[in-house]
Design a protein around this motif. Structure first.
Motif, short mmCIF file in Angstrom:
data_model
loop_
_atom_site.label_atom_id
_atom_site.label_comp_id
_atom_site.label_asym_id
_atom_site.label_seq_id
_atom_site.Cartn_x
_atom_site.Cartn_y
_atom_site.Cartn_z
N ASP A 35 48.21 30.07 53.31
CA ASP A 35 47.91 30.17 51.87
C ASP A 35 49.23 30.23 51.13
OD1 ASP A 35 46.76 30.88 49.25
OD2 ASP A 35 44.95 31.35 50.38
N GLU A 95 38.41 23.62 44.10
CA GLU A 95 37.75 22.33 43.86
C GLU A 95 38.35 21.63 42.63
OE1 GLU A 95 35.64 21.17 46.01
OE2 GLU A 95 34.12 19.94 45.05
N LYS A 100 43.80 19.08 45.32
CA LYS A 100 43.48 18.62 46.68
C LYS A 100 44.37 17.41 47.03
CE LYS A 100 38.82 20.38 47.23
NZ LYS A 100 38.90 21.50 48.14
N SER A 122 32.93 20.37 48.09
CA SER A 122 31.46 20.40 48.08
C SER A 122 30.88 19.27 47.26
CB SER A 122 30.94 21.74 47.57
OG SER A 122 31.87 22.42 46.81
N1 LIG Z 1 32.40 29.04 47.70
C1 LIG Z 1 31.41 28.25 48.06
O1 LIG Z 1 30.22 28.59 47.93
C2 LIG Z 1 31.72 26.92 48.67
C3 LIG Z 1 30.79 26.31 49.53
C4 LIG Z 1 31.11 25.08 50.13
C5 LIG Z 1 32.32 24.48 49.84
N2 LIG Z 1 33.20 25.08 48.97
C6 LIG Z 1 34.47 24.39 48.72
O2 LIG Z 1 35.50 25.00 49.49
C7 LIG Z 1 36.75 24.89 48.79
C8 LIG Z 1 37.36 26.26 48.66
O3 LIG Z 1 36.47 27.08 47.93
P1 LIG Z 1 36.54 28.68 47.99
O4 LIG Z 1 35.26 29.16 47.41
O5 LIG Z 1 36.97 29.12 49.36
O6 LIG Z 1 37.72 28.95 46.96
P2 LIG Z 1 38.60 30.29 46.83
O7 LIG Z 1 39.10 30.27 45.43
O8 LIG Z 1 37.87 31.47 47.31
O9 LIG Z 1 39.83 30.05 47.83
C9 LIG Z 1 40.82 29.08 47.64
C10 LIG Z 1 42.10 29.55 48.31
O10 LIG Z 1 43.02 28.47 48.29
C11 LIG Z 1 44.31 29.01 48.00
N3 LIG Z 1 45.16 27.93 47.49
C12 LIG Z 1 45.30 27.46 46.24
N4 LIG Z 1 46.18 26.43 46.24
C13 LIG Z 1 46.60 26.26 47.51
C14 LIG Z 1 47.50 25.37 48.14
N5 LIG Z 1 48.15 24.44 47.45
N6 LIG Z 1 47.67 25.48 49.47
C15 LIG Z 1 47.01 26.42 50.18
N7 LIG Z 1 46.14 27.29 49.63
C16 LIG Z 1 45.93 27.21 48.31
C17 LIG Z 1 44.05 30.13 47.01
O11 LIG Z 1 45.14 31.02 46.97
C18 LIG Z 1 42.77 30.73 47.59
O12 LIG Z 1 43.07 31.74 48.54
C19 LIG Z 1 36.42 24.20 47.46
O13 LIG Z 1 36.65 22.84 47.58
C20 LIG Z 1 34.95 24.49 47.27
O14 LIG Z 1 34.29 23.52 46.48
C21 LIG Z 1 32.95 26.28 48.40
#
Ligand SMILES: NC(=O)c1ccc[n+]([C@@H]2O[C@H](COP(=O)([O-])OP(=O)(O)OC[C@H]3O[C@@H](n4cnc5c(N)ncnc54)[C@H](O)[C@@H]3O)[C@@H](O)[C@H]2O)c1
Length: 385
Positions: A35, A95, A100, A122
């Motif tokens: 992270d 997202e 990304k 997602s």
């Molecule tokens: N939360 C859900 O219900 C869910 C379900 C399925 C898919 N997703 C997808 O999963 C992905 C992550 O979602 P989440 O809910 O875990 O988000 P989140 O905000 O909980 O976590 C994201 C993490 O990424 C880190 N981050 C930011 N920029 C970064 C970088 N350049 N390099 C490395 N780390 C970095 C942040 O510090 C954070 O810890 C998204 O694409 C989301 O759409 C989420």
């Protein structure tokens, strides 16, 4: 390409990243967790450790195994280190397309040439994310559901350039992680589960907008028929800002009718975002809203909701996104329903279903509820289940 995946890297230690990391550890893999800041990494590691400890307490794993899994976790804020040994990378950063793409550009440069690069988006296009790389054939979508450790479903999505070999390795890795993967053969917004559920919001919002029923009356109908949660309660639970952004994205990627309607816009502008702000469609200040089942609407039927889902599932078959069997499997695993929308609709006469969809589409003035072309051209697809 290395088919026997041993070392993986998880990029982003948030809600999804820490769950993916824990599932990979449980499969005996070595996991490099990355992270951007120590603080975020630390929170992710704590959640993984506490998740493993809970499994020990519940006798799901042995204490000695939990120690091995913990030792197999390599947290780092050094991206080069995270990637140097990785056979497979799971990206789980927020997202936002630019974010990304920026991450994938770095992954493409820093990871070994044979490493597979997977995104957990997602909604967003796998191909657009892959555009940031020079080797698009190694980029694949791998969509886990929350909470990752408990939810079995993973959608494995083919981008425009993803190779068949990469699809197979990703699929097999999900099996190794004790998941049930479903292949999504075309890169379309929302993949299977989020796409099939998508038109429900358009449909039910139109019912409210036309003054036919209130959100609570619709949720009462859904709960009365045994569903665990109503549509508007769920939207409040997810957060109306999240619903708003996904509506905006689909408006551009699929159809203008997916855009946020006035009611949603008003709520977002008033910062009434649901559970997290204490008010949305419901008042959450005293906890979960109580839905009065006696208030259920008779302006729509519970079947209508299933018909609208079925219609979108039919469109996925028409577009070559997934097979009917896989759509139903994904819908059951992803939403907890006992059967998928295609199996559900088989007990009705297709002609009646199409007539009802035509009627709703006309009454609500919504084009996306009109029967899919495949229902007229090749109605037998429902038999392939
Ligand atoms: N939360 C859900 O219900 C869910 C379900 C399925 C898919 N997703 C997808 O999963 C992905 C992550 O979602 P989440 O809910 O875990 O988000 P989140 O905000 O909980 O976590 C994201 C993490 O990424 C880190 N981050 C930011 N920029 C970064 C970088 N350049 N390099 C490395 N780390 C970095 C942040 O510090 C954070 O810890 C998204 O694409 C989301 O759409 C989420």
């Amino acid at each position: 390409m290395n088919r026997d995946i041993q070392n993986v890297a998880v990029i982003g230690a948030g809600s999804m990243g820490h769950g993916i990391a824990q599932s990979a550890l449980l499969a005996g893999l070595t996991v490099y967790l990355y992270d951007i800041e120590e603080e975020f990494l630390h929170t992710g590691v704590e959640k993984i450790f506490s998740g493993l400890d809970k499994m020990v307490a519940k006798d799901q794993i042995m204490e000695t195994d939990a120690s091995v899994f913990k030792n197999n976790l390599m947290p780092t804020v050094n991206l080069e280190k995270a990637l140097s040994q990785a056979d497979f990378v799971f990206e789980a950063v927020p997202e936002v397309l630019e974010q990304k793409q920026d991450v994938f550009k770095q992954l493409d440069t820093l990871a070994p040439r044979d490493t597979i690069l997977a995104t957990n988006t997602s909604n967003m296009s796998i191909s657009l994310i892959a555009d940031a790389t020079k080797h698009k054939e190694r980029v694949v979508g791998i969509h886990f559901f929350i909470p990752v450790v408990l939810m079995k479903l993973v959608e494995v999505i083919r981008g425009d350039d993803t190779s068949e070999e990469v699809m197979k390795v990703a699929y097999d890795l999900c099996l190794k992680m004790n998941k049930i993967p479903v292949r999504v053969e075309k890169d379309r917004p929302g993949f299977i589960v989020n796409r099939v559920n998508g038109p429900i919001r358009v449909f039910l919002s139109a019912v409210v907008e036309l003054g036919l029923a209130e959100p609570e009356e619709i949720d009462a109908l859904m709960r009365y028929n045994g569903l665990p949660i109503g549509h508007f309660e769920l939207s409040d639970y997810i957060g109306l800002d999240v619903v708003y952004f996904s509506a905006e994205y689909r408006k551009q990627a699929l159809h203008s009718e997916y855009g946020p309607n006035q009611i949603l816009l008003d709520k977002v502008n008033a910062k009434e975002l649901g559970r997290k702000t204490g008010k949305g469609f419901y008042d959450w200040s005293n906890g979960k809203p109580m839905i009065d089942l006696e208030k259920r609407t008779d302006k729509i039927n519970i079947e209508d909701i299933e018909f609208v889902k079925f219609n979108e599932a039919a469109r996925l078959v028409e577009e070559g996104v997934a097979k009917p069997k896989d759509i139903d499997k994904a819908m059951m695993l992803g939403t907890g329903y006992k059967e998928g929308p295609i199996t559900y609709v088989k007990r009705f006469k297709l002609e009646d279903v199409m007539n009802r969809l035509e009627q709703l589409s006309y009454q609500l003035n919504r084009e996306i509820i009109k029967p899919a072309q495949i229902l007229k051209d090749n109605p037998d697809f429902v038999l392939d289940i």
